[in-house]
Design a protein around this motif. Structure first.
Motif, PDB file in Angstrom:
ATOM      1  N   ILE A 225       0.862  -1.189   0.000  1.00  0.00           N
ATOM      2  CA  ILE A 225       0.000   0.000   0.000  1.00  0.00           C
ATOM      3  C   ILE A 225       0.891   1.230   0.000  1.00  0.00           C
ATOM      4  O   ILE A 225       1.964   1.239   0.614  1.00  0.00           O
ATOM      5  CB  ILE A 225      -0.909   0.028   1.251  1.00  0.00           C
ATOM      6  CG1 ILE A 225      -1.843  -1.180   1.261  1.00  0.00           C
ATOM      7  CG2 ILE A 225      -1.722   1.319   1.315  1.00  0.00           C
ATOM      8  CD1 ILE A 225      -2.589  -1.328   2.572  1.00  0.00           C
ATOM      9  N   MET A 243       0.882   5.100  -8.273  1.00  0.00           N
ATOM     10  CA  MET A 243      -0.213   4.617  -9.113  1.00  0.00           C
ATOM     11  C   MET A 243       0.309   4.008 -10.409  1.00  0.00           C
ATOM     12  O   MET A 243      -0.239   3.028 -10.913  1.00  0.00           O
ATOM     13  CB  MET A 243      -1.204   5.748  -9.379  1.00  0.00           C
ATOM     14  CG  MET A 243      -1.957   6.169  -8.132  1.00  0.00           C
ATOM     15  SD  MET A 243      -3.360   7.269  -8.478  1.00  0.00           S
ATOM     16  CE  MET A 243      -4.501   6.143  -9.310  1.00  0.00           C
ATOM     17  N   PRO A 248      -2.312   0.299  -4.497  1.00  0.00           N
ATOM     18  CA  PRO A 248      -3.467   1.037  -3.964  1.00  0.00           C
ATOM     19  C   PRO A 248      -2.969   2.228  -3.154  1.00  0.00           C
ATOM     20  O   PRO A 248      -1.954   2.137  -2.451  1.00  0.00           O
ATOM     21  CB  PRO A 248      -4.174   0.003  -3.075  1.00  0.00           C
ATOM     22  CG  PRO A 248      -3.149  -1.029  -2.780  1.00  0.00           C
ATOM     23  CD  PRO A 248      -2.206  -1.050  -3.931  1.00  0.00           C
ATOM     24  N   ASP A 264      -9.865   6.280  -8.139  1.00  0.00           N
ATOM     25  CA  ASP A 264      -9.082   5.049  -8.119  1.00  0.00           C
ATOM     26  C   ASP A 264      -8.211   4.904  -6.872  1.00  0.00           C
ATOM     27  O   ASP A 264      -7.175   4.239  -6.897  1.00  0.00           O
ATOM     28  CB  ASP A 264      -8.214   4.978  -9.377  1.00  0.00           C
ATOM     29  CG  ASP A 264      -9.057   4.995 -10.642  1.00  0.00           C
ATOM     30  OD1 ASP A 264      -9.960   4.155 -10.752  1.00  0.00           O
ATOM     31  OD2 ASP A 264      -8.816   5.859 -11.500  1.00  0.00           O
ATOM     32  N   GLY A 265      -8.622   5.527  -5.792  1.00  0.00           N
ATOM     33  CA  GLY A 265      -7.914   5.409  -4.525  1.00  0.00           C
ATOM     34  C   GLY A 265      -8.815   5.952  -3.438  1.00  0.00           C
ATOM     35  O   GLY A 265      -9.983   6.266  -3.669  1.00  0.00           O
ATOM     36  N   VAL A 283      -8.126  -0.634   3.311  1.00  0.00           N
ATOM     37  CA  VAL A 283      -7.307  -1.151   2.211  1.00  0.00           C
ATOM     38  C   VAL A 283      -6.531  -2.388   2.658  1.00  0.00           C
ATOM     39  O   VAL A 283      -6.410  -3.366   1.899  1.00  0.00           O
ATOM     40  CB  VAL A 283      -6.348  -0.059   1.697  1.00  0.00           C
ATOM     41  CG1 VAL A 283      -5.469  -0.602   0.577  1.00  0.00           C
ATOM     42  CG2 VAL A 283      -7.136   1.144   1.182  1.00  0.00           C
ATOM     43  N   VAL A 287      -6.813  -5.606   0.095  1.00  0.00           N
ATOM     44  CA  VAL A 287      -5.791  -5.238  -0.878  1.00  0.00           C
ATOM     45  C   VAL A 287      -6.128  -5.892  -2.213  1.00  0.00           C
ATOM     46  O   VAL A 287      -6.278  -7.114  -2.281  1.00  0.00           O
ATOM     47  CB  VAL A 287      -4.388  -5.678  -0.424  1.00  0.00           C
ATOM     48  CG1 VAL A 287      -3.365  -5.377  -1.504  1.00  0.00           C
ATOM     49  CG2 VAL A 287      -4.004  -4.957   0.866  1.00  0.00           C
ATOM     50  N   PRO A 288      -6.280  -5.094  -3.280  1.00  0.00           N
ATOM     51  CA  PRO A 288      -6.646  -5.687  -4.577  1.00  0.00           C
ATOM     52  C   PRO A 288      -5.539  -6.597  -5.101  1.00  0.00           C
ATOM     53  O   PRO A 288      -4.358  -6.386  -4.836  1.00  0.00           O
ATOM     54  CB  PRO A 288      -6.843  -4.467  -5.488  1.00  0.00           C
ATOM     55  CG  PRO A 288      -6.090  -3.364  -4.828  1.00  0.00           C
ATOM     56  CD  PRO A 288      -6.133  -3.626  -3.347  1.00  0.00           C
ATOM     57  N   PRO A 292      -4.921  -1.079  -9.969  1.00  0.00           N
ATOM     58  CA  PRO A 292      -6.143  -0.273 -10.026  1.00  0.00           C
ATOM     59  C   PRO A 292      -6.426   0.213 -11.431  1.00  0.00           C
ATOM     60  O   PRO A 292      -5.524   0.329 -12.276  1.00  0.00           O
ATOM     61  CB  PRO A 292      -5.830   0.896  -9.079  1.00  0.00           C
ATOM     62  CG  PRO A 292      -4.340   0.969  -9.036  1.00  0.00           C
ATOM     63  CD  PRO A 292      -3.861  -0.438  -9.181  1.00  0.00           C
TER      64      PRO A 292
END
Length: 323
Positions: A225, A243, A248, A264-265, A283, A287-288, A292
């Protein structure tokens, strides 16, 4: 005739790094370019290493710089710091000013005189354009050109933290707010490794201080992150880099940062450790697993190419001829 860029800061922070990329891009495009900066500073060394024409000047607001600028006889001066702005204005030569910060304009007679001189201002964000307008600069003298960079390379650094911040250890970067947010999260039983890459006089407790680093790409590759808790920010190139790397982002809703992050955040109000802690927890819990959606947008809109193209357009307008 050459376009002469002027930076009076001997340090190596975001403004100097942006100027280096801009100068390299202009030279690559065939634009006659010279940079005046303090001899011995890192910007001077980096320009010399890239064989870009450099004029050594004193650091800060030295009046000795003015005759050096006049002797160089450029067709356009481009100022990149506050001191450079004043010195260029006093030279009597045509001036464009790049404005990289979102600090309010002073209302002193000197400030009013100085801001009346440039033929054009290049604001690094719409937020900075608004600051200039609030200070009395006419809208038709301002154009917005976002700062630009390229994705940073690097294998994951062995000492990369789970949560990474990048920025000088100074008050306006808000690392004390981050430290308090981390303290609260640890008080809830979370084990967090939070690191800050940057130098400065402050030592926020509970954060791992990584110092000034030249391997930001490797730190980004190893982090999960990115957090940017600034109290003020002209644009926020560290957020752009994060980014572009697909991390993220949790950041303050200040200056030009919302223009980068978009939807996007997660944006939080500055000076709010509770909101920052909540956003980080959200987040951390989700966490993706894929970059993103904003990664492609940021790589396109905040590229070095986009910055150079926008700057050339601004200089052309100032000179009323193509650059």
């Amino acid at each position: 005739m050459t376009i002469l860029h002027v930076d009076t800061d001997p340090g190596w922070r975001g403004g100097q790094q942006l100027l280096l990329r801009l100068a390299c891009g202009l030279v690559a495009d065939g634009v006659p370019t010279q940079v005046a900066c303090p001899r011995g500073g890192r910007l001077h060394r980096e320009l010399v290493a890239r064989k870009i024409d450099v004029l050594g000047i004193p650091a800060g607001a030295s009046l000795r710089t003015i005759p050096q600028l006049r002797r160089a006889a450029p067709r356009l001066l481009v100022a990149h710091t506050s001191h450079a702005h004043g010195l260029c204005a006093m030279s009597g030569l045509p001036v464009v000013v790049h404005r990289w910060v979102d600090a309010p304009l002073s209302a002193t007679p000197w400030s009013r005189w100085k801001y009346a001189r440039p033929v054009r201002f290049v604001a690094c964000s719409h937020a900075v354009k608004g600051v200039l307008e609030a200070g009395g600069v006419e809208s038709d003298r301002i154009c917005v050109v976002h700062g630009g960079t390229e994705p940073l390379d690097g294998q994951a650094a062995a000492d990369a933290p789970e949560v990474l911040a990048v920025g000088a250890l100074v008050h306006h970067k808000g690392h004390d707010v981050l430290a308090e947010a981390v303290r609260r999260l640890r008080g809830q039983g979370r084990s967090l490794d939070v690191g800050v890459a940057g130098e400065g006089p402050l030592r926020p407790p509970g954060l791992r201080l990584l110092g000034q680093r030249d391997d930001i790409g490797a730190l980004l590759a190893g982090a999960r992150i990115f957090v940017h808790p600034s109290r003020s920010e002209g644009l926020g190139m560290a957020v752009v880099e994060a980014m572009m790397a697909g991390l993220p982002v949790v950041a303050s809703r200040v200056g030009g940062i919302p223009e980068i992050v978009g939807d996007d955040g997660i944006l939080v109000e500055p000076d709010s450790p509770g909101a920052l802690a909540h956003a980080l927890a959200t987040v951390l819990d989700h966490v993706p697993t894929h970059p993103p959606a904003g990664q492609h947008r940021v790589r396109r809109d905040f590229s070095t190419h986009a910055m150079v193209t926008g700057a050339r357009a601004a200089y052309s307008m100032a000179l009323a001829r193509p650059v």
